[in-house]
Design an enzyme around this catalytic site. Structure first.
Site, PDB file in Angstrom:
ATOM      1  N   ILE A  54       0.783  -1.185   0.006  1.00 57.06           N
ATOM      2  CA  ILE A  54      -0.160   0.036   0.111  1.00 57.06           C
ATOM      3  C   ILE A  54       0.966   1.273  -0.030  1.00 57.06           C
ATOM      4  O   ILE A  54       0.787   2.388  -0.732  1.00 57.06           O
ATOM      5  CB  ILE A  54      -0.905   0.026   1.234  1.00 57.06           C
ATOM      6  CG1 ILE A  54      -1.681  -1.250   1.307  1.00 57.06           C
ATOM      7  CG2 ILE A  54      -1.662   1.384   1.395  1.00 57.06           C
ATOM      8  CD1 ILE A  54      -2.795  -1.591   0.127  1.00 57.06           C
ATOM      9  N   ARG A  69      13.504  -1.871   8.727  1.00 59.03           N
ATOM     10  CA  ARG A  69      14.970  -1.554   9.042  1.00 59.03           C
ATOM     11  C   ARG A  69      15.556  -0.433   8.468  1.00 59.03           C
ATOM     12  O   ARG A  69      16.627  -0.185   8.958  1.00 59.03           O
ATOM     13  CB  ARG A  69      15.311  -2.729   8.296  1.00 59.03           C
ATOM     14  CG  ARG A  69      15.187  -4.363   8.848  1.00 59.03           C
ATOM     15  CD  ARG A  69      15.710  -5.475   8.259  1.00 59.03           C
ATOM     16  NE  ARG A  69      15.244  -5.612   7.036  1.00 59.03           N
ATOM     17  CZ  ARG A  69      13.960  -6.188   6.490  1.00 59.03           C
ATOM     18  NH1 ARG A  69      13.277  -6.615   7.471  1.00 59.03           N
ATOM     19  NH2 ARG A  69      13.683  -6.391   5.487  1.00 59.03           N
ATOM     20  N   THR A  91       1.493   0.690   7.489  1.00 62.92           N
ATOM     21  CA  THR A  91       2.079  -0.387   8.108  1.00 62.92           C
ATOM     22  C   THR A  91       0.961  -1.056   8.743  1.00 62.92           C
ATOM     23  O   THR A  91      -0.283  -0.790   8.749  1.00 62.92           O
ATOM     24  CB  THR A  91       3.023  -0.605   9.342  1.00 62.92           C
ATOM     25  OG1 THR A  91       2.554  -0.324  10.553  1.00 62.92           O
ATOM     26  CG2 THR A  91       4.220   0.585   8.762  1.00 62.92           C
ATOM     27  N   LYS A 132      -5.497  -0.662  11.090  1.00 60.80           N
ATOM     28  CA  LYS A 132      -6.624  -0.694  11.923  1.00 60.80           C
ATOM     29  C   LYS A 132      -6.269  -0.967  13.461  1.00 60.80           C
ATOM     30  O   LYS A 132      -7.228  -0.923  14.297  1.00 60.80           O
ATOM     31  CB  LYS A 132      -7.548  -2.011  11.564  1.00 60.80           C
ATOM     32  CG  LYS A 132      -8.110  -1.810  10.059  1.00 60.80           C
ATOM     33  CD  LYS A 132      -8.667  -3.135   9.465  1.00 60.80           C
ATOM     34  CE  LYS A 132      -7.930  -3.908   8.662  1.00 60.80           C
ATOM     35  NZ  LYS A 132      -7.740  -3.561   7.174  1.00 60.80           N
ATOM     36  N   VAL A 181     -11.614   0.968   6.838  1.00 61.00           N
ATOM     37  CA  VAL A 181     -12.722   0.073   6.488  1.00 61.00           C
ATOM     38  C   VAL A 181     -13.124   0.299   5.187  1.00 61.00           C
ATOM     39  O   VAL A 181     -13.285   1.491   4.491  1.00 61.00           O
ATOM     40  CB  VAL A 181     -14.079   0.557   7.410  1.00 61.00           C
ATOM     41  CG1 VAL A 181     -15.410  -0.325   7.125  1.00 61.00           C
ATOM     42  CG2 VAL A 181     -13.591   0.515   8.882  1.00 61.00           C
ATOM     43  N   ALA A 208     -11.225  -0.046   2.446  1.00 64.32           N
ATOM     44  CA  ALA A 208     -10.413   0.529   1.589  1.00 64.32           C
ATOM     45  C   ALA A 208     -10.800   2.010   1.154  1.00 64.32           C
ATOM     46  O   ALA A 208     -11.149   2.799   1.972  1.00 64.32           O
ATOM     47  CB  ALA A 208      -9.922  -0.221   0.293  1.00 64.32           C
ATOM     48  N   LEU A 247     -13.660   3.118  -0.323  1.00 64.38           N
ATOM     49  CA  LEU A 247     -14.826   3.442  -0.245  1.00 64.38           C
ATOM     50  C   LEU A 247     -15.108   4.337   0.831  1.00 64.38           C
ATOM     51  O   LEU A 247     -14.685   4.143   1.871  1.00 64.38           O
ATOM     52  CB  LEU A 247     -15.723   2.145   0.155  1.00 64.38           C
ATOM     53  CG  LEU A 247     -15.569   1.084  -1.111  1.00 64.38           C
ATOM     54  CD1 LEU A 247     -16.520  -0.154  -0.740  1.00 64.38           C
ATOM     55  CD2 LEU A 247     -16.083   1.563  -2.396  1.00 64.38           C
ATOM     56  N   GLY A 261      -3.403  -8.869  -3.941  1.00 64.40           N
ATOM     57  CA  GLY A 261      -3.331  -7.801  -2.919  1.00 64.40           C
ATOM     58  C   GLY A 261      -4.021  -7.370  -1.830  1.00 64.40           C
ATOM     59  O   GLY A 261      -4.335  -6.141  -1.299  1.00 64.40           O
ATOM     60  N   ASP A 298      -9.546  -9.385  11.017  1.00 65.98           N
ATOM     61  CA  ASP A 298      -9.609  -8.171  10.171  1.00 65.98           C
ATOM     62  C   ASP A 298     -11.203  -7.705   9.971  1.00 65.98           C
ATOM     63  O   ASP A 298     -11.274  -6.385  10.368  1.00 65.98           O
ATOM     64  CB  ASP A 298      -9.016  -8.418   8.803  1.00 65.98           C
ATOM     65  CG  ASP A 298      -9.175  -7.101   7.945  1.00 65.98           C
ATOM     66  OD1 ASP A 298      -8.256  -6.300   8.130  1.00 65.98           O
ATOM     67  OD2 ASP A 298     -10.000  -7.107   6.970  1.00 65.98           O
ATOM     68  N   LYS A 321     -12.832  -4.104  11.790  1.00 68.89           N
ATOM     69  CA  LYS A 321     -13.754  -3.089  11.061  1.00 68.89           C
ATOM     70  C   LYS A 321     -14.959  -3.066  11.838  1.00 68.89           C
ATOM     71  O   LYS A 321     -15.406  -1.658  11.875  1.00 68.89           O
ATOM     72  CB  LYS A 321     -13.765  -3.511   9.629  1.00 68.89           C
ATOM     73  CG  LYS A 321     -12.543  -3.490   8.988  1.00 68.89           C
ATOM     74  CD  LYS A 321     -12.691  -4.255   7.453  1.00 68.89           C
ATOM     75  CE  LYS A 321     -11.282  -4.126   6.939  1.00 68.89           C
ATOM     76  NZ  LYS A 321     -11.207  -4.972   5.530  1.00 68.89           N
TER      77      LYS A 321
HETATM   78  N1  LIG Z   1      -4.218  -4.347   0.981  1.00 73.90           N
HETATM   79  C1  LIG Z   1      -5.212  -3.671   1.046  1.00 73.90           C
HETATM   80  O1  LIG Z   1      -6.025  -3.893   0.481  1.00 73.90           O
HETATM   81  C2  LIG Z   1      -5.555  -2.775   2.271  1.00 73.90           C
HETATM   82  C3  LIG Z   1      -6.813  -2.241   2.382  1.00 73.90           C
HETATM   83  C4  LIG Z   1      -6.988  -1.485   3.575  1.00 73.90           C
HETATM   84  C5  LIG Z   1      -5.907  -1.199   4.501  1.00 73.90           C
HETATM   85  N2  LIG Z   1      -4.971  -1.839   4.263  1.00 73.90           N
HETATM   86  C6  LIG Z   1      -3.922  -1.818   5.495  1.00 73.90           C
HETATM   87  O2  LIG Z   1      -2.624  -1.209   4.817  1.00 73.90           O
HETATM   88  C7  LIG Z   1      -1.595  -1.634   5.535  1.00 73.90           C
HETATM   89  C8  LIG Z   1      -0.441  -2.136   4.714  1.00 73.90           C
HETATM   90  O3  LIG Z   1      -0.834  -3.252   4.173  1.00 73.90           O
HETATM   91  P1  LIG Z   1       0.062  -3.844   2.982  1.00 73.90           P
HETATM   92  O4  LIG Z   1      -0.764  -4.729   2.359  1.00 73.90           O
HETATM   93  O5  LIG Z   1       0.698  -2.535   2.437  1.00 73.90           O
HETATM   94  O6  LIG Z   1       1.107  -4.534   3.899  1.00 73.90           O
HETATM   95  P2  LIG Z   1       2.725  -4.839   3.497  1.00 73.90           P
HETATM   96  O7  LIG Z   1       3.173  -5.759   4.413  1.00 73.90           O
HETATM   97  O8  LIG Z   1       2.666  -4.992   2.101  1.00 73.90           O
HETATM   98  O9  LIG Z   1       3.389  -3.349   3.690  1.00 73.90           O
HETATM   99  C9  LIG Z   1       3.761  -2.894   5.475  1.00 73.90           C
HETATM  100  C10 LIG Z   1       5.065  -2.474   5.164  1.00 73.90           C
HETATM  101  O10 LIG Z   1       5.318  -1.876   6.614  1.00 73.90           O
HETATM  102  C11 LIG Z   1       6.725  -2.397   6.842  1.00 73.90           C
HETATM  103  N3  LIG Z   1       6.472  -2.084   8.429  1.00 73.90           N
HETATM  104  C12 LIG Z   1       6.139  -3.107   9.222  1.00 73.90           C
HETATM  105  N4  LIG Z   1       6.426  -2.861  10.529  1.00 73.90           N
HETATM  106  C13 LIG Z   1       7.078  -1.714  10.357  1.00 73.90           C
HETATM  107  C14 LIG Z   1       7.440  -0.569  11.309  1.00 73.90           C
HETATM  108  N5  LIG Z   1       7.465  -1.090  12.647  1.00 73.90           N
HETATM  109  N6  LIG Z   1       8.203   0.608  10.924  1.00 73.90           N
HETATM  110  C15 LIG Z   1       8.296   0.851   9.614  1.00 73.90           C
HETATM  111  N7  LIG Z   1       7.733  -0.080   8.630  1.00 73.90           N
HETATM  112  C16 LIG Z   1       7.215  -1.178   8.945  1.00 73.90           C
HETATM  113  C17 LIG Z   1       6.908  -3.720   6.278  1.00 73.90           C
HETATM  114  O11 LIG Z   1       8.236  -3.768   6.163  1.00 73.90           O
HETATM  115  C18 LIG Z   1       6.184  -3.294   4.952  1.00 73.90           C
HETATM  116  O12 LIG Z   1       6.909  -2.898   4.321  1.00 73.90           O
HETATM  117  C19 LIG Z   1      -2.298  -2.595   6.871  1.00 73.90           C
HETATM  118  O13 LIG Z   1      -2.378  -2.011   7.975  1.00 73.90           O
HETATM  119  C20 LIG Z   1      -3.517  -2.917   6.087  1.00 73.90           C
HETATM  120  O14 LIG Z   1      -4.422  -3.666   6.868  1.00 73.90           O
HETATM  121  C21 LIG Z   1      -4.634  -2.856   3.218  1.00 73.90           C
HETATM  122  N1  LIG Z   2      -7.262  -7.347   3.948  1.00 73.42           N
HETATM  123  C1  LIG Z   2      -8.251  -6.595   4.074  1.00 73.42           C
HETATM  124  C2  LIG Z   2      -7.842  -5.458   3.346  1.00 73.42           C
HETATM  125  C3  LIG Z   2      -8.992  -4.161   3.509  1.00 73.42           C
HETATM  126  O1  LIG Z   2      -8.820  -3.498   4.781  1.00 73.42           O
HETATM  127  C4  LIG Z   2      -9.380  -6.931   3.278  1.00 73.42           C
HETATM  128  O2  LIG Z   2      -9.255  -8.054   2.607  1.00 73.42           O
HETATM  129  O3  LIG Z   2     -10.394  -6.464   3.281  1.00 73.42           O
HETATM  130 NA    NA Z   3     -13.070   3.478   3.445  1.00 73.63          NA
END
Ligand SMILES: NC(=O)c1ccc[n+]([C@@H]2O[C@H](COP(=O)([O-])OP(=O)(O)OC[C@H]3O[C@@H](n4cnc5c(N)ncnc54)[C@H](O)[C@@H]3O)[C@@H](O)[C@H]2O)c1
Ligand SMILES: N[C@@H](CCO)C(=O)O
Ligand code: NA
Length: 918
Positions: A570, A602, A651, A675, A705, A707, A709, A760, A774, A778
């Site tokens: 993201i 890191r 994250t 979340k 919640v 994404a 929307l 994704g 999850d 929400k």
């Molecule tokens: N994928 C979706 O459709 C979606 C939708 C809504 C919300 N989200 C939320 O978005 C967030 C990210 O999701 P994602 O799919 O990109 O995950 P991801 O694992 O691809 O990315 C998370 C990143 O955060 C980094 N990270 C972890 N801990 C860290 C820290 N302490 N300091 C700095 N960096 C750190 C990780 O190394 C990684 O690069 C999550 O909270 C997820 O719930 C995702």
């Molecule tokens: N993993 C979550 C991302 C959106 O929060 C989902 O599938 O709805």
């Molecule tokens: Na939303």
């Protein structure tokens, strides 16, 4: 109606400016047939059919009809070009920095030679530091410090060395013998001061003026050497001034003009190098023009010769729209009206001393501020307010020119019912203030007369407080006055623009921008001239306020320092979206997003100006340092020129979420799709929300919640407008929606899960989706937004993660093992299918019974929840207003693009809250 005389250029131009008039026509729209030289002088653009329409006054002098330039010459650029050929005077002023070294003096000579005007009058200051050296000589001599002798030698040496570099032969000898003579005289004079232990003002004015005498002579000799027909002028022979009571001087224009008219024929030359700063009294006693004296000299000389323009050469590109050290987006102004320049200089902008403007303003002579070290910059022209042309930008940004601030002020508030209707209170207050010599910078009195407040410099406020306490002792005792209150650490912010007059909405925008930047206004002043609006604010808010108002009027962009935490799926999608949209945001929405740092778990990369988002991935490898979240936040927030900071947590980490409270306390805004904070322990969540409200910071989490929307904002809108939530139910998981939309007879459950991860949609660990946690998060987030006080543990959840796989350490191993358990869930699907139903994973917020739950339920195939496709979420709000038919939002509720898009729109919402136009 009479024909204009074109007999002599200079006489008609002198007449043009109409110093003396014997009678005046009041006709305000007179048409005068004109031709020839004069036609060129006033510029063709002001002529129609050979006739000049004058909107203003016309004057008659002897037999000529003369037209005041102030009324007709509006297109200066055309006029200038023509006048130059007619042999008008152009005046230049070069300050000490411009005259600092032999090389710089050569540079000055070059500029003068390149000016095509036939007549040039050049006013010069002493070489840099020389005036201070001269004052130092007097101080030393007065305090009987012998070292004045060697200090005088230093002055001599400095000029001798410079002359040696610049001149040769006869002209060098000429200058050095004059220098020698002057220094011997000075030595004698300083000796006299030494013996007396005191220097009178005229003695010291005589001594310090030598710096200008020498610089003018050197420059004049350099020009002569280069073939220019040049004379130098000891301005004390021409410029006559009268001292005023406030340690200033008033030029005697009539006497000075008389002397100039005598001086000029005696020194015929195309270029005159005149000494700045020095002048004489009517009794021919040497004096100076005090602070900024050389600018004043240039303005007076400009007025005396009715110059076509006065160029003040300095070391800045022109006048900025705000202090560029405070507002990184400040721009150089092309033009300023005299009044605007006046206001700006009053409020501490380093423009020109206000009195410098008076002489030239009278004759409508433009002053141009230019940078001697950057000749390509056109500079700022200070002139009569240019008339509005058709097609001019009519927006507020052209109405408001610039902003200035004065720091280190205190506000004095004299309050009490006893002032109303009692004449003399204001007089008593301000005469007491005068008695202690304090300078009142602004005054404001509410029309109720209940309080008078005014700003004075912080260092003067103690004396003011004391004198007012004493003066109003009796009134305070008797309760007629309730208090004399001092508010320390204030700043003044002034918004300047002549066209603000009669333009509605300007102050509304100012105050709105201040309010959105959370800047409290303590006092306000606007005179009825409307040239400036002044507000008093807390000193600590000054830069933030300046940035906010400056950006509001389009002079700078709404700048946000952005820190991105977690450049995973993201986070990196968001960075790419920011990269692609940055230019449009700047251009069209006035929003300047600067990513000042990106941190992963890191490593991190930091920047002072903003990371180049076309290369952020490389930079995160090449220029990375060890990640440190404290340092990261401090860096992103530490740039004082960017008034607002936002940290975007991409994250899924609770540790990062635990920092939000701290960040909000520091005034850092937070945006996140994570979340963890809002679904974590209830007391923490409540504390976080309370802090966000009380600190007026912003905390946006739309993407937690559904994404991208608009779920959170819709719920917020319903609640804020007084609707009452009864129930929210829906499919909140993009992953589980995708899985059950695609989990058909022919597919294995584990394969479909792998597909969702690949697309994704899943959390970093897909067990967070399959376990229902999850969705439960929400549900909790929506429940809490709706006012329910629930903990995550209050939500019953049906987990789809097989018991045996719950403790496996890594997400990858879990994915490998999952296929072993495909049969269990396949059976459940088949049972539903047999009954003509489908499986759907749903979440419910039951606001009536104050509970929430997460279930795998069976729905008839024709139910709306059965009709979804892809990663669609569907959320139904049943409320008091949407009772019969729920309000439904449906669409893809997971995936990198839509989620990053949701975060991005939170960032824009923040910018809009901070003053960006919507
Ligand atoms: N994928 C979706 O459709 C979606 C939708 C809504 C919300 N989200 C939320 O978005 C967030 C990210 O999701 P994602 O799919 O990109 O995950 P991801 O694992 O691809 O990315 C998370 C990143 O955060 C980094 N990270 C972890 N801990 C860290 C820290 N302490 N300091 C700095 N960096 C750190 C990780 O190394 C990684 O690069 C999550 O909270 C997820 O719930 C995702
Ligand atoms: N993993 C979550 C991302 C959106 O929060 C989902 O599938 O709805
Ligand atoms: Na939303």
């Amino acid at each position: 109606m009479r024909t204009l005389s074109t007999a002599s250029t200079s006489s008609s131009l002198f007449a043009l400016h109409g110093l003396t008039s014997s009678s005046r026509f009041e006709d305000t729209s007179l048409s005068l047939p004109i031709s020839g030289v004069f036609q060129r002088q006033i510029g063709r653009s002001n002529l129609r059919n050979g006739c000049l329409s004058t909107k203003g006054r016309t004057e008659k002098l002897n037999k000529h009809i003369i037209v005041s330039a102030a009324d007709v010459c509006l297109d200066r650029s055309v006029v200038e070009a023509d006048l130059q050929r007619e042999g008008m005077w152009s005046v230049h002023k070069f300050g000490g920095t411009c005259m600092g070294t032999a090389k710089r003096i050569q540079n000055v000579a070059e500029i003068i030679l390149n000016d095509a005007s036939e007549k040039k009058l050049v006013v010069v200051s002493a070489m840099s530091k020389v005036t201070d050296m001269m004052y130092n000589l007097i101080d030393k001599a007065q305090s009987r410090d012998d070292s004045y002798v060697t200090a005088l030698d230093d002055v001599f040496e400095k000029h001798k060395l410079t002359a040696n570099d610049l001149l040769e032969g006869e002209s060098l000898a000429l200058f050095l013998s004059q220098l020698q003579r002057d220094v011997s005289n000075l030595k004698a004079m300083l000796r006299a001061i030494y013996i007396a232990g005191h220097a009178t003002e005229s003695f010291s004015d005589f001594v310090v003026g030598h710096g200008e005498l020498w610089s003018a002579q050197m420059l004049s000799l350099v020009l002569k050497k280069r073939g220019s027909q040049c004379s130098w002028m000891d301005t004390r022979e021409v410029l006559i001034v009268n001292p005023t009571s406030s340690n200033q001087v008033d030029p005697d224009f009539i006497e000075s003009e008389k002397r100039l008219n005598k001086w000029l024929p005696e020194h015929p030359a195309e270029t005159i190098i005149a000494t700045g700063f020095i002048a004489s009294t009517p009794k021919n006693i040497p004096t100076t023009l005090k602070r900024d004296g050389s600018d004043f000299s240039a303005a007076i000389m400009g007025a005396l010769v009715r110059a076509q323009q006065v160029t003040i050469w300095t070391d800045v590109d022109g006048v900025y729209s705000a202090d560029p050290r405070k507002v990184s987006e400040a721009v150089i102004l092309k033009t300023l009206s005299y009044q605007e320049a006046w206001e700006m200089s009053y409020f501490g902008a380093n423009v020109l001393h206000p009195r410098t403007i008076i002489p030239v303003m009278k004759y409508n002579i433009p002053i141009i501020i230019r940078n001697i070290f950057n000749l390509s910059a056109p500079g700022t022209m200070i002139c009569q307010l240019p008339t509005k042309e058709k097609g001019d930008d009519e927006g507020l940004e052209s109405v408001v020119k610039a902003f200035a601030t004065i720091d280190n002020l205190a506000l004095v508030n004299v309050e009490g019912t006893g002032m109303a209707g009692v004449p003399g209170t204001a007089s008593a207050i301000f005469s007491s203030v005068k008695d202690v010599g304090a300078n009142v910078i602004m005054i404001s009195q509410a029309s109720s007369e209940h309080s008078v407040c005014f700003a004075v410099p912080e260092e003067e406020v103690d004396a003011v407080a004391k004198v007012l306490q004493a003066r109003f002792h009796q009134a305070l005792e008797a309760g007629r006055l309730s208090k004399v209150e001092i508010i320390h650490n204030c700043s003044i912010l002034a918004m300047v623009g002549q066209r603000m007059a009669s333009t509605p909405g300007v102050s509304a925008n100012l105050f709105d921008a201040l309010a959105k930047a959370n800047v409290n206004v303590r006092a306000i002043a606007q005179g009825c001239s409307e040239y400036n609006i002044t507000v008093v604010i807390q000193g600590k808010d000054c830069v933030k306020a300046l940035e906010a108002v400056h950006s509001r009027f389009y002079l700078s962009k709404t700048t946000l320092a952005v820190g991105i935490i977690g450049p995973g799926l993201i986070g990196s999608t968001l960075l790419d979206q920011l990269r692609d949209q940055a230019a449009v945001l700047k251009e069209e929405f006035n929003i300047d997003l600067r990513v000042m740092g990106i941190t992963g778990a890191r490593t991190m990369v930091l920047s002072n100006l903003g990371i180049d988002l076309t290369r952020w991935k490389e930079l995160l490898k090449e220029e990375a340092e060890v990640a440190d979240l404290e340092k990261f936040a401090q860096h992103v927030h530490g740039n004082h020129y960017i008034p607002n900071t936002v940290l975007v947590d991409c994250t899924a980490d609770s540790d990062v979420a635990n920092h939000y409270y701290d960040w909000l306390c520091k005034g850092i805004h937070v945006i996140t799709p994570n979340k963890k904070a809002n679904s974590g322990p209830l007391d923490r969540y409540l504390k976080l929300k309370a802090q966000q409200r009380s600190s007026y910071t912003h905390y946006f989490y739309e993407a937690t919640v559904g994404a991208g929307l608009p779920i959170i904002s819709t719920l917020g809108g319903l609640l804020e407008t007084g609707d009452k939530i009864l129930r929210i139910e829906g499919i909140f998981s993009g992953t589980l929606s995708y899985i059950f939309n695609n989990f058909t007879e022919s597919r294995q459950f584990s394969d479909v899960v792998a597909e969702a991860k690949q697309a994704g949609y899943t959390e970093p660990d897909p067990r967070d989706d399959l376990s229902g946690s999850d969705v439960a998060r929400k549900v909790i987030i929506l429940a809490r937004e709706s006012g329910l006080r629930l903990e995550l543990s209050d939500i019953p959840v049906r987990s789809l993660v097989p018991e045996q796989l719950r403790t496996i350490a890594s997400a990858e191993e879990f994915m490998r093992e999952l296929s072993k358990f495909d049969a269990n869930i396949a059976n459940e699907r088949q049972d539903a299918e047999a009954a003509g139903e489908v499986l759907r994973y749903v979440g419910v917020v039951d606001a009536v019974n104050k509970e929430g739950r997460v279930e795998l339920r069976r729905y008839k195939k024709e139910h709306p929840f059965s009709q979804l496709s892809g990663s669609d979420n569907i959320i139904a709000f049943t409320t008091m207003r949407y009772k019969e038919q729920p309000l439904i939002i449906r669409g893809p509720g997971a995936g990198a693009q839509v989620t990053a898009g949701g975060i991005f729109s939170d960032i824009l919402r923040l910018a809009s809250n901070l003053g960006a136009p919507s």
